[in-house]
Scaffold this active site. Structure first.
Site, PDB file in Angstrom:
ATOM      1  CB  THR A  49      -0.907   0.004   1.251  1.00  0.00           C
ATOM      2  OG1 THR A  49      -1.687  -1.186   1.246  1.00  0.00           O
ATOM      3  CG2 THR A  49      -1.825   1.206   1.276  1.00  0.00           C
ATOM      4  CB  VAL A  50       3.214   2.657   2.512  1.00  0.00           C
ATOM      5  CG1 VAL A  50       3.978   3.967   2.671  1.00  0.00           C
ATOM      6  CG2 VAL A  50       2.136   2.546   3.587  1.00  0.00           C
TER       7      VAL A  50
ATOM      8  CE  LYS B  82       2.629   1.707  11.890  1.00  0.00           C
ATOM      9  NZ  LYS B  82       1.252   1.420  11.445  1.00  0.00           N
TER      10      LYS B  82
ATOM     11  CD  GLU C 193       5.906  13.534  10.968  1.00  0.00           C
ATOM     12  OE1 GLU C 193       6.752  14.370  11.296  1.00  0.00           O
ATOM     13  OE2 GLU C 193       4.946  13.213  11.704  1.00  0.00           O
TER      14      GLU C 193
ATOM     15  CB  ILE D 111      -1.122  13.725  11.650  1.00  0.00           C
ATOM     16  CG1 ILE D 111      -2.532  13.214  11.420  1.00  0.00           C
ATOM     17  CG2 ILE D 111      -1.137  14.943  12.556  1.00  0.00           C
ATOM     18  CD1 ILE D 111      -3.214  12.745  12.700  1.00  0.00           C
TER      19      ILE D 111
ATOM     20  CD  GLU E 298      -0.066  -1.985  10.615  1.00  0.00           C
ATOM     21  OE1 GLU E 298       1.047  -2.457  10.385  1.00  0.00           O
ATOM     22  OE2 GLU E 298      -0.377  -0.834  10.270  1.00  0.00           O
TER      23      GLU E 298
ATOM     24  CG  ASP F 241      -1.067   0.422  14.421  1.00  0.00           C
ATOM     25  OD1 ASP F 241      -0.142   0.235  13.609  1.00  0.00           O
ATOM     26  OD2 ASP F 241      -1.692   1.494  14.496  1.00  0.00           O
TER      27      ASP F 241
ATOM     28  CE  LYS G  60       0.007   3.942  13.945  1.00  0.00           C
ATOM     29  NZ  LYS G  60      -1.355   3.810  13.389  1.00  0.00           N
TER      30      LYS G  60
ATOM     31  N   GLY H  81      -3.701   4.949   5.153  1.00  0.00           N
ATOM     32  CA  GLY H  81      -4.001   4.969   3.720  1.00  0.00           C
ATOM     33  C   GLY H  81      -2.761   5.355   2.924  1.00  0.00           C
TER      34      GLY H  81
HETATM   35  P1  NAP Z   1       1.762  -4.067   2.764  1.00  0.00           P
HETATM   36  O1  NAP Z   1       0.739  -3.522   1.849  1.00  0.00           O
HETATM   37  O2  NAP Z   1       1.525  -5.384   3.411  1.00  0.00           O
HETATM   38  O3  NAP Z   1       3.148  -4.121   1.958  1.00  0.00           O
HETATM   39  C1  NAP Z   1       4.309  -4.720   2.472  1.00  0.00           C
HETATM   40  C2  NAP Z   1       5.348  -4.817   1.354  1.00  0.00           C
HETATM   41  O4  NAP Z   1       6.572  -5.258   1.911  1.00  0.00           O
HETATM   42  C3  NAP Z   1       4.980  -5.796   0.238  1.00  0.00           C
HETATM   43  O5  NAP Z   1       5.370  -5.287  -0.994  1.00  0.00           O
HETATM   44  C4  NAP Z   1       5.815  -7.033   0.586  1.00  0.00           C
HETATM   45  O6  NAP Z   1       6.246  -7.765  -0.563  1.00  0.00           O
HETATM   46  C5  NAP Z   1       7.038  -6.418   1.221  1.00  0.00           C
HETATM   47  N1  NAP Z   1       7.625  -7.308   2.235  1.00  0.00           N
HETATM   48  C6  NAP Z   1       7.091  -7.659   3.434  1.00  0.00           C
HETATM   49  N2  NAP Z   1       7.920  -8.508   4.054  1.00  0.00           N
HETATM   50  C7  NAP Z   1       8.954  -8.704   3.245  1.00  0.00           C
HETATM   51  C8  NAP Z   1      10.137  -9.499   3.309  1.00  0.00           C
HETATM   52  N3  NAP Z   1      10.383 -10.285   4.364  1.00  0.00           N
HETATM   53  N4  NAP Z   1      11.015  -9.460   2.291  1.00  0.00           N
HETATM   54  C9  NAP Z   1      10.771  -8.696   1.208  1.00  0.00           C
HETATM   55  N5  NAP Z   1       9.667  -7.916   1.065  1.00  0.00           N
HETATM   56  C10 NAP Z   1       8.773  -7.934   2.073  1.00  0.00           C
HETATM   57  O7  NAP Z   1       2.055  -3.055   3.961  1.00  0.00           O
HETATM   58  P2  NAP Z   1       1.735  -1.468   3.994  1.00  0.00           P
HETATM   59  O8  NAP Z   1       0.321  -1.271   4.396  1.00  0.00           O
HETATM   60  O9  NAP Z   1       2.259  -0.828   2.761  1.00  0.00           O
HETATM   61  O10 NAP Z   1       2.592  -1.031   5.275  1.00  0.00           O
HETATM   62  C11 NAP Z   1       3.991  -0.911   5.197  1.00  0.00           C
HETATM   63  C12 NAP Z   1       4.520  -0.248   6.453  1.00  0.00           C
HETATM   64  O11 NAP Z   1       3.950   1.044   6.567  1.00  0.00           O
HETATM   65  C13 NAP Z   1       4.165  -0.969   7.764  1.00  0.00           C
HETATM   66  O12 NAP Z   1       5.215  -0.765   8.686  1.00  0.00           O
HETATM   67  C14 NAP Z   1       2.918  -0.236   8.237  1.00  0.00           C
HETATM   68  O13 NAP Z   1       2.714  -0.332   9.616  1.00  0.00           O
HETATM   69  C15 NAP Z   1       3.294   1.167   7.837  1.00  0.00           C
HETATM   70  N6  NAP Z   1       2.160   2.077   7.661  1.00  0.00           N
HETATM   71  C16 NAP Z   1       1.110   1.704   6.887  1.00  0.00           C
HETATM   72  C17 NAP Z   1       0.056   2.579   6.712  1.00  0.00           C
HETATM   73  C18 NAP Z   1      -1.148   2.203   5.886  1.00  0.00           C
HETATM   74  O14 NAP Z   1      -2.115   2.970   5.892  1.00  0.00           O
HETATM   75  N7  NAP Z   1      -1.122   1.061   5.183  1.00  0.00           N
HETATM   76  C19 NAP Z   1       0.086   3.850   7.301  1.00  0.00           C
HETATM   77  C20 NAP Z   1       1.203   4.210   8.091  1.00  0.00           C
HETATM   78  C21 NAP Z   1       2.232   3.308   8.258  1.00  0.00           C
HETATM   79  P3  NAP Z   1       5.184  -8.525  -1.534  1.00  0.00           P
HETATM   80  O15 NAP Z   1       4.476  -7.408  -2.249  1.00  0.00           O
HETATM   81  O16 NAP Z   1       6.033  -9.340  -2.438  1.00  0.00           O
HETATM   82  O17 NAP Z   1       4.303  -9.308  -0.632  1.00  0.00           O
HETATM   83  N1  HSE Z   2      -2.923   0.116  10.485  1.00  0.00           N
HETATM   84  C1  HSE Z   2      -2.589   1.451  10.822  1.00  0.00           C
HETATM   85  C2  HSE Z   2      -3.848   2.202  11.211  1.00  0.00           C
HETATM   86  C3  HSE Z   2      -1.938   2.116   9.638  1.00  0.00           C
HETATM   87  O1  HSE Z   2      -4.944   1.703  10.928  1.00  0.00           O
HETATM   88  O2  HSE Z   2      -3.761   3.266  11.815  1.00  0.00           O
HETATM   89  C4  HSE Z   2      -1.422   3.487   9.937  1.00  0.00           C
HETATM   90  O3  HSE Z   2      -0.335   3.440  10.805  1.00  0.00           O
END
Ligand code: NAP
Ligand code: HSE
Length: 436
Positions: free
Chosen positions: A16-17, A108, A132, A139, A193, A204, A208, A305
């Site tokens: 996603t990110v 986090k 951040e 935010i 997550e 989570d 934070k 998001g």
């Molecule tokens: P996600 O959609 O599950 O994406 C994770 C990515 O990392 C995927 O591309 C996955 O590869 C890759 N990955 C995971 N483990 C791996 C490994 N062992 N080796 C190689 N690649 C690996 O997660 P996300 O929602 O983008 O979140 C990513 C981070 O941002 C997390 O720390 C989350 O807490 C944080 N975050 C997310 C949000 C949100 O709204 N989603 C907001 C703030 C912070 P594949 O594609 O091949 O599976």
């Molecule tokens: N899973 C987290 C949330 C993503 O819902 O707030 C943002 O850190």
């Protein structure tokens, strides 16, 4: 940072990110170059599955599942870690910092468990570890805490900092959505997550809150220091009573610096409907801070998001590039390795909502109020719904207490549960109006 014209950015994660970051690097390339003073080039992307098609990524992008080809590569200046989880993310961040790369992370979990040591490592290597995006999605809160509010002694943090649960609680309270449907929607929107139990069990938010408390109080607060309860046990009746009594249920994350000790907690709470945090709905998050100079300040915005989180990640990348391009010092963080005592939740004092079922017989209410009186818990109001006299079904009793000590309330709940006239387990939710 290299002297190549372009700044090399390695992306660890393309979910996603990561997809949002890659799309922004290519879609806004000209604007970002103008602001940074140098172009940003995507040097490579770490994923688990290199064979999968990655819409949104340039077709010729270097995909790998070997992090060492990116974290130590000569053409990489900044490593952006958006893969999530503790390992291998932690190892990748350490390797990148040791190789003299700046690191931007949204993780986090890593920051809440290892942040102070990683920040010290970054300082030792003369590079930046920026995070951040790890709290509150889009935010700006980490930057203001360590920079703009640096002259304050911050003594309290109250926050709604999980987008998934806030989205779910809003849908359940306002549209009567089921827990399962609300969670599925949050997942479809990319808020949750990879393991959504981290969201619904409050982990989570605890990560934070640990990060915010560490920076606010300038001491190490780790996730296990945070008392935690999730939202799984709430049901429709709790939302109805909350509404009827003038409250809104939120997953509250709150911490205090009190007499040289830290108290930190995450749990569902009844917030008075007029309290600003009670009005933060859907995927929005908000953080309130109390500083000796600023007073109460509140930061609000989208908490999860792809686009909001990308906003925070790109902001960190740009501030690192601009600082090094202009010959200034890269952003640095205070030393937060001091440990302070952690106060147990048993010492909390707040108001409580207690919902229980009791057989509707003479003297029952006297037994219930007797237990609470014995424990020194004073009652503010009692609601009992009428049941048919001959049905033999337990009646529902809701009690609102005045401010009481958590240890006394917990003991009272154990005693109530042991009463033969009480049916099942009493439900307890804390009531916080900002003064607790
Ligand atoms: P996600 O959609 O599950 O994406 C994770 C990515 O990392 C995927 O591309 C996955 O590869 C890759 N990955 C995971 N483990 C791996 C490994 N062992 N080796 C190689 N690649 C690996 O997660 P996300 O929602 O983008 O979140 C990513 C981070 O941002 C997390 O720390 C989350 O807490 C944080 N975050 C997310 C949000 C949100 O709204 N989603 C907001 C703030 C912070 P594949 O594609 O091949 O599976
Ligand atoms: N899973 C987290 C949330 C993503 O819902 O707030 C943002 O850190």
């Amino acid at each position: 940072m290299s002297t190549h014209e372009a700044v090399g950015v390695a992306l660890l994660g393309a979910g996603t990110v990561g997809t949002g970051v890659a799309q922004t690097l290519s879609g806004k390339a000209d604007e970002l170059t103008r602001y940074a003073g140098r172009p940003l080039r995507l040097s490579g992307v770490l994923v688990r599955d290199t064979a999968r098609k990655r819409p949104g990524f340039p077709p010729d992008v270097h995909l790998t599942n070997d992090p060492t080809t990116l974290t130590g590569a000569a053409d990489v200046d900044i490593v952006v870690e958006v893969m999530g989880g503790e390992q291998p993310a932690l190892g990748c961040i350490e390797a990148a910092l040791r190789s003299g790369k700046h690191v931007v992370t949204a993780n986090k979990q890593v920051m809440a468990l290892h942040g102070p040591e990683l920040l010290a490592l970054a300082a030792e290597r003369g590079v930046t570890l920026a995070f951040e995006a790890s709290v509150g999605g889009g935010i700006p809160i980490i930057g203001p805490l360590v920079r703009d509010l640096a002259g304050n002694r911050v003594t309290a943090v109250n926050a709604v900092i999980n987008g998934t649960t806030n989205y779910m609680l809003t849908r359940m309270a306002k549209q009567g959505a089921s827990y399962e449907d609300a969670l599925a929607e949050a997942q479809r929107n990319g808020y949750a997550e990879p393991d959504p139990s981290d969201d619904v069990d409050g982990r989570d938010a605890a990560y934070k809150l640990a990060i915010l408390s560490t920076l606010a109080f300038r001491c190490t607060v780790r996730e296990p220091d945070v008392y935690r309860e999730g939202i799984r046990d709430l049901d429709a009746a709790d939302f109805e009573y909350a509404h009827g009594l003038g409250y809104v249920i939120k997953l509250l994350a709150a911490s205090r610096l009190q007499d040289g000790a830290v108290q930190a907690r995450v749990y569902p709470a009844f917030l008075h409907e007029q309290y600003p945090l009670a009005k933060v709905d859907g995927v929005y998050n908000a953080v309130e801070l109390e500083g000796d100079l600023v007073g109460w300040a509140m930061f609000q915005g989208p908490g999860a998001g792809a686009a909001p989180t990308t906003s925070a990640v790109i902001g960190d990348v740009l501030s690192i590039v601009r600082a090094s391009t202009s010959g200034g010092a890269v952003p640095a963080y205070p030393d937060v390795r001091e440990r302070l005592p952690i106060l147990p939740v048993a010492e909390l004092e707040t108001k409580y909502y207690l919902r229980l079922r009791a057989y509707d017989k003479p003297g029952v209410m006297a037994q219930i109020t007797g237990v609470l009186g014995e424990m020194g818990v004073s009652l503010a109001s009692i609601i009992q719904k009428e049941v048919p006299e001959d049905a033999g079904t337990p009646a529902e009793v809701v009690i609102i207490t005045h401010k009481a000590r958590e240890s006394a309330v917990q003991e009272a709940v154990r005693k109530l549960e042991a009463l033969s006239v009480v049916y099942g387990q009493p439900k307890l939710v804390r009531i916080e109006d900002g003064s607790a």
